[in-house]
Scaffold this motif. Structure first.
Motif, PDB file in Angstrom:
ATOM      1  N   UNK A  91      22.574   2.717   1.155  1.00 10.87           N
ATOM      2  CA  UNK A  91      22.346   3.478   2.506  1.00 10.87           C
ATOM      3  C   UNK A  91      21.619   2.576   3.374  1.00 10.87           C
ATOM      4  N   UNK A  92      21.591   2.656   4.646  1.00 12.21           N
ATOM      5  CA  UNK A  92      20.501   2.154   5.495  1.00 12.21           C
ATOM      6  C   UNK A  92      19.079   2.957   5.635  1.00 12.21           C
ATOM      7  N   UNK A  93      18.346   2.978   4.565  1.00 10.01           N
ATOM      8  CA  UNK A  93      17.174   3.917   4.616  1.00 10.01           C
ATOM      9  C   UNK A  93      15.916   3.011   4.754  1.00 10.01           C
ATOM     10  N   UNK A  94      14.878   3.500   5.277  1.00  8.31           N
ATOM     11  CA  UNK A  94      13.370   2.921   5.341  1.00  8.31           C
ATOM     12  C   UNK A  94      12.586   2.908   4.171  1.00  8.31           C
ATOM     13  N   UNK A  95      11.581   2.120   4.450  1.00  6.67           N
ATOM     14  CA  UNK A  95      10.591   2.089   3.139  1.00  6.67           C
ATOM     15  C   UNK A  95       9.017   1.948   3.958  1.00  6.67           C
ATOM     16  N   UNK A  96       8.348   2.682   3.600  1.00  5.19           N
ATOM     17  CA  UNK A  96       6.894   2.668   4.205  1.00  5.19           C
ATOM     18  C   UNK A  96       5.832   2.678   2.886  1.00  5.19           C
ATOM     19  N   UNK A  97       5.199   1.376   2.772  1.00  3.35           N
ATOM     20  CA  UNK A  97       4.138   1.406   1.888  1.00  3.35           C
ATOM     21  C   UNK A  97       2.803   2.181   2.823  1.00  3.35           C
ATOM     22  N   UNK A  98       2.094   2.796   2.017  1.00  2.41           N
ATOM     23  CA  UNK A  98       1.021   3.728   2.935  1.00  2.41           C
ATOM     24  C   UNK A  98      -0.314   3.630   1.728  1.00  2.41           C
ATOM     25  N   UNK A 116     -11.955  -7.647   6.383  1.00  5.23           N
ATOM     26  CA  UNK A 116     -11.106  -6.590   5.523  1.00  5.23           C
ATOM     27  C   UNK A 116     -11.654  -5.092   6.183  1.00  5.23           C
ATOM     28  N   UNK A 117     -10.792  -4.459   6.409  1.00  9.87           N
ATOM     29  CA  UNK A 117     -10.920  -2.973   6.792  1.00  9.87           C
ATOM     30  C   UNK A 117     -11.327  -2.000   5.939  1.00  9.87           C
ATOM     31  N   UNK A 118     -11.909  -0.835   6.137  1.00  9.81           N
ATOM     32  CA  UNK A 118     -12.107   0.277   5.536  1.00  9.81           C
ATOM     33  C   UNK A 118     -10.871   1.511   5.579  1.00  9.81           C
ATOM     34  N   UNK A 119     -10.897   2.444   4.929  1.00  9.65           N
ATOM     35  CA  UNK A 119     -10.210   3.519   5.223  1.00  9.65           C
ATOM     36  C   UNK A 119      -8.672   3.488   4.692  1.00  9.65           C
ATOM     37  N   UNK A 171      10.942  -8.210  10.085  1.00 10.33           N
ATOM     38  CA  UNK A 171      10.216  -6.715  10.318  1.00 10.33           C
ATOM     39  C   UNK A 171      11.072  -5.925  11.160  1.00 10.33           C
ATOM     40  N   UNK A 172      11.623  -4.964  10.812  1.00  7.50           N
ATOM     41  CA  UNK A 172      12.545  -3.766  11.628  1.00  7.50           C
ATOM     42  C   UNK A 172      11.710  -2.335  11.533  1.00  7.50           C
ATOM     43  N   UNK A 173      11.113  -2.011  12.655  1.00  9.86           N
ATOM     44  CA  UNK A 173      10.590  -0.765  12.567  1.00  9.86           C
ATOM     45  C   UNK A 173      11.436   0.439  12.202  1.00  9.86           C
ATOM     46  N   UNK A 174      12.947   0.271  12.249  1.00 11.04           N
ATOM     47  CA  UNK A 174      13.842   1.344  12.017  1.00 11.04           C
ATOM     48  C   UNK A 174      13.883   1.442  10.477  1.00 11.04           C
ATOM     49  N   UNK A 175      13.693   0.498   9.687  1.00 13.54           N
ATOM     50  CA  UNK A 175      13.902   0.389   8.135  1.00 13.54           C
ATOM     51  C   UNK A 175      12.437  -0.139   7.504  1.00 13.54           C
ATOM     52  N   UNK A 176      11.405  -0.466   8.215  1.00 15.28           N
ATOM     53  CA  UNK A 176      10.159  -0.928   7.615  1.00 15.28           C
ATOM     54  C   UNK A 176       8.985  -0.410   8.312  1.00 15.28           C
ATOM     55  N   UNK A 177       8.070   0.263   7.743  1.00 14.33           N
ATOM     56  CA  UNK A 177       6.852   0.546   8.324  1.00 14.33           C
ATOM     57  C   UNK A 177       5.647   0.325   7.216  1.00 14.33           C
ATOM     58  N   UNK A 178       4.452   0.437   7.952  1.00 14.67           N
ATOM     59  CA  UNK A 178       3.423   0.157   7.305  1.00 14.67           C
ATOM     60  C   UNK A 178       2.321   1.209   7.793  1.00 14.67           C
ATOM     61  N   UNK A 179       2.237   2.145   6.686  1.00 10.99           N
ATOM     62  CA  UNK A 179       1.154   3.400   7.046  1.00 10.99           C
ATOM     63  C   UNK A 179      -0.324   2.870   6.842  1.00 10.99           C
ATOM     64  N   UNK A 180      -1.129   2.582   7.848  1.00 11.21           N
ATOM     65  CA  UNK A 180      -2.422   2.114   7.607  1.00 11.21           C
ATOM     66  C   UNK A 180      -3.277   2.315   8.985  1.00 11.21           C
ATOM     67  N   UNK A 181      -4.673   2.342   8.589  1.00 11.89           N
ATOM     68  CA  UNK A 181      -5.682   2.547   9.766  1.00 11.89           C
ATOM     69  C   UNK A 181      -6.329   1.183  10.032  1.00 11.89           C
ATOM     70  N   UNK A 200       0.070   3.368  12.775  1.00 14.04           N
ATOM     71  CA  UNK A 200      -1.419   3.445  12.950  1.00 14.04           C
ATOM     72  C   UNK A 200      -1.755   4.797  12.637  1.00 14.04           C
ATOM     73  N   UNK A 201      -2.674   5.009  11.691  1.00  9.96           N
ATOM     74  CA  UNK A 201      -3.000   6.277  11.200  1.00  9.96           C
ATOM     75  C   UNK A 201      -4.452   7.007  11.253  1.00  9.96           C
ATOM     76  N   UNK A 202      -4.582   8.103  11.570  1.00 12.71           N
ATOM     77  CA  UNK A 202      -6.165   8.735  11.409  1.00 12.71           C
ATOM     78  C   UNK A 202      -5.599   9.985  10.843  1.00 12.71           C
ATOM     79  N   UNK A 203      -5.832  10.190   9.570  1.00 15.92           N
ATOM     80  CA  UNK A 203      -5.797  11.395   8.883  1.00 15.92           C
ATOM     81  C   UNK A 203      -6.871  11.791   8.274  1.00 15.92           C
ATOM     82  N   UNK A 204      -8.169  11.412   8.961  1.00 21.82           N
ATOM     83  CA  UNK A 204      -9.562  11.726   8.479  1.00 21.82           C
ATOM     84  C   UNK A 204      -9.784  13.088   8.727  1.00 21.82           C
ATOM     85  N   UNK A 205     -10.435  13.799   7.820  1.00 20.73           N
ATOM     86  CA  UNK A 205     -10.772  15.462   8.083  1.00 20.73           C
ATOM     87  C   UNK A 205     -11.713  15.554   9.425  1.00 20.73           C
TER      88      UNK A 205
END
Length: 251
Positions: A188-195, A247-250, A220-230, A16-21
């Motif tokens: 390899x056991x590596x993760x993926x994060x669309x954002x 539908x959200x904004x941001x 869905x496993x947070x060790x290998x899959x994340x969603x970057x969104x607010x 869960x993301x807040x990278x607003x200025x």
């Protein structure tokens, strides 16, 4: 109708993301409160470095990780400054680091610089998770996106992340497929994060379905899959509860 178990699983994979200025302490407190839902907590909050210490205190005992960004959003070449930024973030309590690759250097044919910077930041992170943001929308071509993915994994990335959310084109399903294919091919056991750009529950589900198809993810496993969104969290909760989704904004 999407299975509620899957939707709840996606909440557990959300950064869960807040990278607003204009983010401030009040907005941070609201973000940390929102991260704790009736349907399970999110994986992490993703915030500016200056809020890491405060977020650790707000989230104490919740199991929610604190993620921060470095070399963000430009993916610049001041490696010494990025190293210091990373050390400070870890000292303040960051659990994970999201590093913007020096993607412009890569696009200009200076792959060695981009790789070395990742190697140096991973050395500082040690056992802490390092996600490398490729800025796939700026790289544009499938060939360059694949090259960036392979380079980041070779340099020590624990996760490949598509985007900063700060450019015109952020996460796309096409880019996701490339990143996931490179991870699968590596063995390899590596993760993926669309954002960036996810607004609806259907958007979130679509990215997991790509991971299922390309990499064979079963749940869905947070060790290998994340969603970057607010904004997608509200949509996921609405879908679970059978309410009309807005539908959200941001980010």
């Amino acid at each position: 109708m999407t299975d509620t178990g899957l939707l709840k699983g996606l909440i557990r994979c959300l950064d869960l993301t807040n990278l607003n200025d204009d983010c401030d302490s009040a907005a941070l407190a609201e973000l940390c409160k929102k991260a704790q839902t009736p349907h399970g907590n999110v994986a992490a909050v993703c915030i500016w470095p200056r809020f890491v210490n405060e977020a650790k205190k707000l989230l104490a005992g919740t199991g929610i990780k604190v993620v921060t960004v470095v070399n963000f959003p430009q993916g610049g070449e001041a490696t010494l400054a990025v190293e210091e930024e990373t050390r400070q973030a870890l000292s303040d309590g960051a659990d994970e680091i999201d590093l913007v690759m020096a993607y412009q250097a890569l696009a200009e044919g200076r792959a060695g610089f981009a790789e070395t910077q990742i190697v140096r930041i991973k050395r500082i992170c040690g056992e802490k998770v390092l996600k490398v943001i490729l800025e796939t929308g700026a790289l544009k071509t499938p060939e360059l996106i694949r090259a960036a993915s392979e380079l980041a994994l070779a340099a020590g990335a624990d996760f490949l992340k598509t985007s900063t959310g700060k450019v015109a084109v952020n996460a796309t399903l096409e880019a996701a497929e490339i990143l996931l294919s490179v991870i699968a091919d590596s063995g390899a056991t590596k993760g993926f994060k669309p954002a960036g750009g996810m607004k609806s529950a259907a958007d979130a589900v679509a990215y997991f379905e790509v991971a299922q198809r390309v990499r064979g993810d079963k749940v869905p496993d947070p060790d290998t899959f994340r969603l970057g969104a607010s904004s997608v969290l509200n949509a996921l909760i609405a879908a679970i509860e059978g309410r009309e989704e807005t539908r959200g904004t941001g980010y």
